[in-house]
Design a protein around this motif. Sequence first.
Motif, mmCIF file in Angstrom:
data_model
loop_
_atom_site.group_PDB
_atom_site.id
_atom_site.type_symbol
_atom_site.label_atom_id
_atom_site.label_comp_id
_atom_site.label_asym_id
_atom_site.label_seq_id
_atom_site.Cartn_x
_atom_site.Cartn_y
_atom_site.Cartn_z
ATOM 1 N N THR A 74 0.827 -1.205 0.000
ATOM 2 C CA THR A 74 0.000 0.000 0.000
ATOM 3 C C THR A 74 0.861 1.255 0.000
ATOM 4 N N THR A 75 1.924 1.253 0.774
ATOM 5 C CA THR A 75 2.813 2.416 0.830
ATOM 6 C C THR A 75 3.387 2.720 -0.545
ATOM 7 N N ASN A 76 3.878 1.696 -1.232
ATOM 8 C CA ASN A 76 4.455 1.922 -2.558
ATOM 9 C C ASN A 76 3.399 2.313 -3.574
ATOM 10 N N LYS A 123 0.778 4.119 -2.960
ATOM 11 C CA LYS A 123 0.510 5.540 -2.705
ATOM 12 C C LYS A 123 1.604 6.411 -3.320
ATOM 13 N N LEU A 124 2.856 5.974 -3.183
ATOM 14 C CA LEU A 124 3.968 6.759 -3.703
ATOM 15 C C LEU A 124 3.977 6.801 -5.230
ATOM 16 N N SER A 131 1.338 6.142 -7.413
ATOM 17 C CA SER A 131 0.077 6.315 -8.134
ATOM 18 C C SER A 131 -0.212 7.773 -8.468
ATOM 19 N N GLN A 132 -0.988 7.925 -9.523
ATOM 20 C CA GLN A 132 -1.549 9.210 -9.910
ATOM 21 C C GLN A 132 -3.035 8.982 -10.111
#
Length: 162
Positions: free
Chosen positions: A116-118, A120-121, A123-124
């Motif tokens: 999930t963290t990656n 979020k980083l 995604s657009q």
Amino acid sequence: MIRYKIYQNQQKKGLNAGKWFARAVSDETFDLAKLAEHMSKHNSPYSGGVIKGVLSDMVDCIKELLLDGKCVKIDDLAIFGVGIRSKAADTLEEFSLEKNVTGMRLKARATGNLSTTNLKLDSQLKQLAEYQKPTTTGSGSDSGDNPDPKPDGGGEAPDPAA
């Protein structure tokens, strides 16, 4: 690019009744054959058919291992496991598989690059379609020009786990 639509929760009661949320929408689903074909175009020496065969075998093996009580970790994707849905029993003596176990479920926890963290980083977001408030005509009949007040086609509450 992750596309989303805005929708209004149509529940009449509750904490989120009438509130507005974003929901991710997809315009296409890739099955194993389509995924294999896509993968074969990434400078792979293997054809889509070979990749599909390997992926199909992988799915069968994951199921076999899960049914044997194992968890399966695919690095940078997920850890797969089996969960049990059950109802409570008041005492140990009252518990039985027939009465208390209501089902099974597949669990998948994202790992590594897919965590999930990656996501979020990396995604657009882009709104798929601008939300338009419904309009009312004086006659009380729907002329067909009114936008859908539930742009996603549903009136369900947001995922409480999200």
